[in-house]
Design a protein around this motif. Sequence first.
Motif, PDB file in Angstrom:
ATOM      1  N   HIS A  78       1.153  12.390  -9.313  1.00  0.00           N
ATOM      2  CA  HIS A  78       1.023  13.098 -10.579  1.00  0.00           C
ATOM      3  C   HIS A  78       0.523  12.110 -11.627  1.00  0.00           C
ATOM      4  CE1 HIS A  78       1.816  15.573 -14.014  1.00  0.00           C
ATOM      5  NE2 HIS A  78       2.562  14.639 -14.521  1.00  0.00           N
ATOM      6  N   VAL A  79      -0.527  12.515 -12.341  1.00  0.00           N
ATOM      7  CA  VAL A  79      -1.043  11.614 -13.368  1.00  0.00           C
ATOM      8  C   VAL A  79      -0.415  11.962 -14.713  1.00  0.00           C
ATOM      9  CG1 VAL A  79      -3.076  10.783 -14.569  1.00  0.00           C
ATOM     10  CG2 VAL A  79      -3.225  11.393 -12.155  1.00  0.00           C
TER      11      VAL A  79
ATOM     12  N   ILE B 193     -11.891  12.700 -21.182  1.00  0.00           N
ATOM     13  CA  ILE B 193     -11.801  13.121 -19.784  1.00  0.00           C
ATOM     14  C   ILE B 193     -12.182  14.596 -19.752  1.00  0.00           C
ATOM     15  CG2 ILE B 193      -9.412  13.952 -19.737  1.00  0.00           C
ATOM     16  CD1 ILE B 193      -9.128  12.236 -17.141  1.00  0.00           C
ATOM     17  N   ASP B 194     -12.485  15.101 -18.568  1.00  0.00           N
ATOM     18  CA  ASP B 194     -12.874  16.505 -18.469  1.00  0.00           C
ATOM     19  C   ASP B 194     -11.685  17.399 -18.829  1.00  0.00           C
ATOM     20  OD1 ASP B 194     -11.875  17.290 -15.246  1.00  0.00           O
ATOM     21  OD2 ASP B 194     -11.902  15.232 -16.007  1.00  0.00           O
ATOM     22  N   THR B 195     -11.980  18.513 -19.476  1.00  0.00           N
ATOM     23  CA  THR B 195     -10.882  19.427 -19.827  1.00  0.00           C
ATOM     24  C   THR B 195     -11.260  20.860 -19.480  1.00  0.00           C
ATOM     25  OG1 THR B 195     -11.813  19.574 -22.044  1.00  0.00           O
ATOM     26  CG2 THR B 195      -9.913  18.146 -21.763  1.00  0.00           C
ATOM     27  N   LYS B 196     -10.239  21.617 -19.147  1.00  0.00           N
ATOM     28  CA  LYS B 196     -10.427  23.051 -18.980  1.00  0.00           C
ATOM     29  C   LYS B 196      -9.192  23.678 -19.612  1.00  0.00           C
ATOM     30  CE  LYS B 196     -10.702  26.719 -15.599  1.00  0.00           C
ATOM     31  NZ  LYS B 196     -10.910  27.102 -14.239  1.00  0.00           N
ATOM     32  N   GLY B 197      -9.356  24.123 -20.877  1.00  0.00           N
ATOM     33  CA  GLY B 197      -8.186  24.644 -21.581  1.00  0.00           C
ATOM     34  C   GLY B 197      -7.186  23.522 -21.773  1.00  0.00           C
ATOM     35  N   GLN B 198      -6.005  23.694 -21.225  1.00  0.00           N
ATOM     36  CA  GLN B 198      -4.975  22.669 -21.403  1.00  0.00           C
ATOM     37  C   GLN B 198      -4.911  21.691 -20.243  1.00  0.00           C
ATOM     38  OE1 GLN B 198      -2.056  22.508 -23.562  1.00  0.00           O
ATOM     39  NE2 GLN B 198      -1.941  24.500 -24.556  1.00  0.00           N
ATOM     40  N   THR B 199      -5.771  21.879 -19.237  1.00  0.00           N
ATOM     41  CA  THR B 199      -5.640  21.021 -18.059  1.00  0.00           C
ATOM     42  C   THR B 199      -6.840  20.086 -17.935  1.00  0.00           C
ATOM     43  OG1 THR B 199      -6.824  22.583 -16.677  1.00  0.00           O
ATOM     44  CG2 THR B 199      -4.437  22.840 -16.832  1.00  0.00           C
ATOM     45  N   ASN B 200      -6.700  19.129 -17.051  1.00  0.00           N
ATOM     46  CA  ASN B 200      -7.790  18.229 -16.738  1.00  0.00           C
ATOM     47  C   ASN B 200      -8.094  18.371 -15.249  1.00  0.00           C
ATOM     48  OD1 ASN B 200      -5.704  16.501 -18.712  1.00  0.00           O
ATOM     49  ND2 ASN B 200      -7.811  16.692 -19.399  1.00  0.00           N
ATOM     50  N   PRO B 201      -9.135  19.097 -14.916  1.00  0.00           N
ATOM     51  CA  PRO B 201      -9.412  19.413 -13.509  1.00  0.00           C
ATOM     52  C   PRO B 201      -9.464  18.211 -12.571  1.00  0.00           C
ATOM     53  CG  PRO B 201     -10.797  20.739 -14.914  1.00  0.00           C
ATOM     54  CD  PRO B 201     -10.056  19.803 -15.820  1.00  0.00           C
ATOM     55  N   THR B 202     -10.098  17.107 -12.981  1.00  0.00           N
ATOM     56  CA  THR B 202     -10.184  16.008 -12.023  1.00  0.00           C
ATOM     57  C   THR B 202      -8.810  15.396 -11.776  1.00  0.00           C
ATOM     58  OG1 THR B 202     -10.747  14.460 -13.776  1.00  0.00           O
ATOM     59  CG2 THR B 202     -12.576  15.412 -12.535  1.00  0.00           C
ATOM     60  N   LEU B 203      -7.946  15.406 -12.781  1.00  0.00           N
ATOM     61  CA  LEU B 203      -6.597  14.867 -12.582  1.00  0.00           C
ATOM     62  C   LEU B 203      -5.797  15.775 -11.649  1.00  0.00           C
ATOM     63  CD1 LEU B 203      -5.626  13.636 -16.150  1.00  0.00           C
ATOM     64  CD2 LEU B 203      -6.464  12.307 -14.226  1.00  0.00           C
ATOM     65  N   ASP B 204      -5.964  17.076 -11.847  1.00  0.00           N
ATOM     66  CA  ASP B 204      -5.251  18.016 -10.972  1.00  0.00           C
ATOM     67  C   ASP B 204      -5.735  17.856  -9.541  1.00  0.00           C
ATOM     68  OD1 ASP B 204      -5.298  20.644 -13.491  1.00  0.00           O
ATOM     69  OD2 ASP B 204      -3.941  18.957 -13.152  1.00  0.00           O
ATOM     70  N   ALA B 205      -7.058  17.688  -9.380  1.00  0.00           N
ATOM     71  CA  ALA B 205      -7.604  17.522  -8.033  1.00  0.00           C
ATOM     72  C   ALA B 205      -7.078  16.238  -7.404  1.00  0.00           C
ATOM     73  CB  ALA B 205      -9.129  17.499  -8.105  1.00  0.00           C
ATOM     74  N   PHE B 206      -6.936  15.199  -8.220  1.00  0.00           N
ATOM     75  CA  PHE B 206      -6.404  13.927  -7.714  1.00  0.00           C
ATOM     76  C   PHE B 206      -4.988  14.117  -7.207  1.00  0.00           C
ATOM     77  CE2 PHE B 206      -6.189   9.470  -7.155  1.00  0.00           C
ATOM     78  CZ  PHE B 206      -4.974   9.011  -7.634  1.00  0.00           C
ATOM     79  N   GLN B 207      -4.218  14.886  -7.964  1.00  0.00           N
ATOM     80  CA  GLN B 207      -2.831  15.123  -7.544  1.00  0.00           C
ATOM     81  C   GLN B 207      -2.797  15.893  -6.232  1.00  0.00           C
ATOM     82  OE1 GLN B 207      -0.157  16.571 -10.479  1.00  0.00           O
ATOM     83  NE2 GLN B 207       1.468  16.891  -8.985  1.00  0.00           N
ATOM     84  N   LYS B 208      -3.683  16.875  -6.145  1.00  0.00           N
ATOM     85  CA  LYS B 208      -3.724  17.664  -4.901  1.00  0.00           C
ATOM     86  C   LYS B 208      -4.073  16.771  -3.722  1.00  0.00           C
ATOM     87  CE  LYS B 208      -5.956  21.811  -4.530  1.00  0.00           C
ATOM     88  NZ  LYS B 208      -6.206  22.715  -5.660  1.00  0.00           N
ATOM     89  N   LYS B 209      -5.007  15.871  -3.954  1.00  0.00           N
ATOM     90  CA  LYS B 209      -5.506  15.046  -2.861  1.00  0.00           C
ATOM     91  C   LYS B 209      -4.505  13.970  -2.441  1.00  0.00           C
ATOM     92  CE  LYS B 209      -9.549  12.223  -1.795  1.00  0.00           C
ATOM     93  NZ  LYS B 209     -10.350  11.203  -2.430  1.00  0.00           N
ATOM     94  N   THR B 210      -3.839  13.341  -3.394  1.00  0.00           N
ATOM     95  CA  THR B 210      -2.997  12.193  -3.054  1.00  0.00           C
ATOM     96  C   THR B 210      -1.510  12.436  -3.263  1.00  0.00           C
ATOM     97  OG1 THR B 210      -3.157  11.393  -5.308  1.00  0.00           O
ATOM     98  CG2 THR B 210      -4.792  10.579  -3.749  1.00  0.00           C
ATOM     99  N   GLY B 211      -1.179  13.530  -3.972  1.00  0.00           N
ATOM    100  CA  GLY B 211       0.240  13.771  -4.244  1.00  0.00           C
ATOM    101  C   GLY B 211       0.746  12.994  -5.439  1.00  0.00           C
TER     102      GLY B 211
ATOM    103  N   HIS C 117       0.814  -1.205   0.000  1.00  0.00           N
ATOM    104  CA  HIS C 117       0.000   0.000   0.000  1.00  0.00           C
ATOM    105  C   HIS C 117       0.846   1.252   0.000  1.00  0.00           C
ATOM    106  CE1 HIS C 117      -4.261  -1.457   1.043  1.00  0.00           C
ATOM    107  NE2 HIS C 117      -3.654  -2.314   0.270  1.00  0.00           N
ATOM    108  N   LYS C 118       1.569   1.407  -1.086  1.00  0.00           N
ATOM    109  CA  LYS C 118       2.417   2.588  -1.181  1.00  0.00           C
ATOM    110  C   LYS C 118       2.104   3.262  -2.498  1.00  0.00           C
ATOM    111  CE  LYS C 118       7.329   3.708  -0.843  1.00  0.00           C
ATOM    112  NZ  LYS C 118       7.816   3.660  -2.226  1.00  0.00           N
ATOM    113  N   LEU C 119       1.831   4.569  -2.444  1.00  0.00           N
ATOM    114  CA  LEU C 119       1.499   5.291  -3.662  1.00  0.00           C
ATOM    115  C   LEU C 119       2.759   5.606  -4.458  1.00  0.00           C
ATOM    116  CD1 LEU C 119      -1.152   7.902  -2.495  1.00  0.00           C
ATOM    117  CD2 LEU C 119      -1.496   6.030  -4.096  1.00  0.00           C
ATOM    118  N   ALA C 120       2.664   5.397  -5.766  1.00  0.00           N
ATOM    119  CA  ALA C 120       3.790   5.753  -6.617  1.00  0.00           C
ATOM    120  C   ALA C 120       3.807   7.260  -6.821  1.00  0.00           C
ATOM    121  CB  ALA C 120       3.637   5.061  -7.971  1.00  0.00           C
ATOM    122  N   LYS C 121       4.932   7.771  -7.334  1.00  0.00           N
ATOM    123  CA  LYS C 121       4.990   9.233  -7.557  1.00  0.00           C
ATOM    124  C   LYS C 121       4.152   9.617  -8.767  1.00  0.00           C
ATOM    125  CE  LYS C 121       9.286  11.023  -7.342  1.00  0.00           C
ATOM    126  NZ  LYS C 121      10.367  10.110  -6.943  1.00  0.00           N
ATOM    127  N   THR C 122       4.130   8.715  -9.754  1.00  0.00           N
ATOM    128  CA  THR C 122       3.405   9.028 -10.986  1.00  0.00           C
ATOM    129  C   THR C 122       2.491   7.883 -11.385  1.00  0.00           C
ATOM    130  OG1 THR C 122       5.479  10.020 -11.706  1.00  0.00           O
ATOM    131  CG2 THR C 122       3.713   9.915 -13.324  1.00  0.00           C
TER     132      THR C 122
END
Lengths: 391, 282, 288
Positions: free
Chosen positions: A81-82, A61-79, A46-51
């Motif tokens: 990077h997708v 997937i959802d997009t906002k301009g050049q980003t994907n909000p749900t992926l960014d939120a996932f990174q914020k939440k778990t650290g 049970h160890k999260l990888a960095k990427t």
Amino acid sequence: MTDQLTRRQLLERAAVGGAAITFPGILAACGGGGTKAAGGTTSVEHKLAKTLHFSNWTYYIDTKGQTNPTLDAFQKKTGVHVDYREDINDNASFFGKLQGQLSRGQSTGRDIIVLTDNDRYLSLMIRKGWAEKLDKSAIPNMKNLVDVQKHPSFDENRDYSLPWQSGMTGIAYNDKLSDPVLSVDELLESPKLKGKVTCLNSMGDALCMVMLANGDDPTKVTDKSFKAAFDRIKKVVDSKQIRAFTGNDYTPILARGDLSAAMSWSGDIAQLGNKHIHWNVPKDGGALWTDNMLIPKGGDVYTASVYMNYVYDPKVQALMEAGDPKRKIVGIYYIPPVKGAKEEALKLDPTVAKNQLIFPSQQTLEKVHLFDNKALNNEKYLTQWQNLISA
Amino acid sequence: MTSVAVEQRTPRRNTLAAAFAFVRRHVLTVYSLLFFAYLLLPIAVVVVFSFNHPAGKFNYVWQGFTWNNWLHWDGVPGIRSAIILSLEIALFASIVATALGTAIALALVRYGFRGRGTTNILIFLPLSTPEIVLGASLLTLFLNLNVIFGFWTILIAHIMFCISFAVVTVKARLVGFDRHLEEAAMDLGANEWTTFRKVTLPLIGPAILAALLLCFAISIDDFVVTYFNSGSKVTFPLFVWGAARIGAPPQVNVIGTAIFVIALAAMLANVLFQMRRAKGAS
Amino acid sequence: MGFFHRHRGLTPYLLLAPGILWLAVFFLVPLGFLAYQSLQSGNIDFGYAFTWSWGNYWTAIRDYRDQFIRSLEYAGIATVLALAISYPVAYWIAFRGGRWKNLLLLGIVAPFFVTYLIRTLAWQTILSDDSLVVRTLQNLHLLGANGRLLNTSVAVVAGITYNFLPFMALPLYVSLEQIDGRLIEAAEDLYASKFHAFLRVTLPLSLPGVVAGTLLTFIPAAGDFINAQLLGSPNNHMIGNVIQSKFLELTDYPAAASMSFILMAGILVAVAIYARIVGTEQLTGTAV
């Protein structure tokens, strides 16, 4: 995201892949022999990888301009990077690209891939042991999976796969060129549509629809029902009723007015934005397909499972699906497999939440069916079909 | 060339012949212009649609004019890195393939050596191999060598299939090449290398340029072999194929147009520069 | 003459080495894998085994003979068309191009910097059933009342021709450009008409270019699949499409491999016949 795949990340990925290459790689035979990859009976750490390396279809997937909000939120939440790449366009070619590594037990450098269930490759990967078992202890949200998807024939207990999005196959027609085309019978045999009709080149879609029109059950294909449907299609190919077999390339032809009607996928029409083109589920029924997430052998099971859990949160799913016009987030607009997503979507974008193509009613869902998985892997059927569309 | 000298040959004192000569001289030009029109017709459509303002995600029907696509040319995620990768690969691949190909062509045409026939067949083989098995087999090799997929594997693949084109193109120039000029140079005291540099190379220059252009075009447009050997890197053709599934955004047209225009502008600048240099020298 | 003659034996090998080595490693070895694969049998579920399965070759010829022949036909027609269309332009650039030669050359190739898919989409727009082009052809009765240009064999051949034009035009130019205009002058001095001068002087001297262009067009065109896929209909697919489907959809790698070798053999035979006709020195080059 592809933009940010730097040399450093590439090396990092290779390091992850390298660890997986050395051990089973030695066992693998040269030249593509079908060795079974070393089974994973060790419990998942049970160890999260960095990427997290996530390969998906384009615009899925959802997009906002050049980003994907749900992926960014996932990174914020778990650290985590997708590393999101849109390098899947077609099940067959993507599988063709990966099978070399898979058959050698080498890592594919991906933690999650997405394959469709009405094509042979999803069940093939599971059968050959080329998919890792999900870490269900990390996916409590799996309980939100809609009931109809809980026990598919290719993965009875959902040990290896989880739906990403679903879609329906039906008929699209151009009201400027034709009266409403509401049945497969019309599509195939109406003389008014001769040469102005296309059929999908995927067996799971085309045969499903024609079998339903024949009154047969596409979820349990027999030699007899296959032959009836196949012969019927062959007849209309010979009579030049069908202009061409297409993948998703029917859209420009339809948009241009070279087609009166086409066998087509629901999401494409929603995105076409042309008010003269209408999509419907044929009166005898249509096809249902689902793109599933899979962890290819060598992928990081725990991190992938954590991501899947995140995606099965109704709030996250709703945002991915419907987007949020207030925050300029564009959604996927296919059919989500998560219970409760519709209620959350109503809060974000009521028009989308009420769209029948995105959140279809129970009535609509009862008219669409998933093609028999065994038939999809039947070599005889496949060869006959390929000879027909590639004659 | 001495085409000017040829042109000045007056037709025999017959006005009809003069008329014929006039038509004949210009027919070729008219035809060639028509040829370029035919060649550029789809490009014109691409350019026009780069200014389109599509309603949905598809850019197939003209909806309205907008500068937006040009202003936000990299507004689509992934498009910028895709085109940069494609340009890099095409540049390196065409240079290396042309260099290797020119060397092979020289060897084939000018020397008798054992294995000439086999070498010739070897050059034709990559051309005749269907792309899908070529790409997949190269992938197999890379897998067996445990290499990392990405820029280098793509580059290696591109050089591999471009060499044959370079060889055949340069060979067309070398067959029938007048050796007397080289012999004259050597008679006048130049050694091998100087003769090659100052006589041979300039004379086969057009062939080398043609080979470079051809290889560049092949490389920047390659799809199948690249797909199999790119790992998770995305080149421009791969990007377009992926995007076309949902509807290629107008930015694809923008970039296509831009490359086309920039390449021509660069060459035009070069030509004008050469013209000025020639004028200055005279 | 010093270095040159003393080491004459080594020079060709030095020149060949880098390129041939590259091809040997990155082409011949993969080709070896392919050959090995072509003699395998089995399927994806139970694996493939090397069984000296020569039957793969026989099955391929027996089942797909039509597509093989059709591919050679389409490629042949496209090559002839490309030659006819490109020759005058190559001539024009070579003899009349002057300072603009390089720009014009780039002009031939530049359209191909715009990806294949986008170019073809544009052609589909230009030639759609409702387009000016098609309607004109219908009015001229060159096309039936309900006739169309897209999704026909005509479209496939036209697509192949268009996409291979630079491969024909550039080698032609390369050969034409080197012709010394004084030779033509001399011919005309000797009372040859312009046409005769062309026939007797220019054309033969441009033969290396013709051969090169023909090879660079015909050979890859025979294995093409994408034009048939996007511009054709179910009954005019080429062998490239079949090989594609064998590989991807049917995961029948031995079949795809053996079919590829048959295609290559077919192409080599066609090329050998062609070499006979034009004279092998054009093909292989002479050592002067």
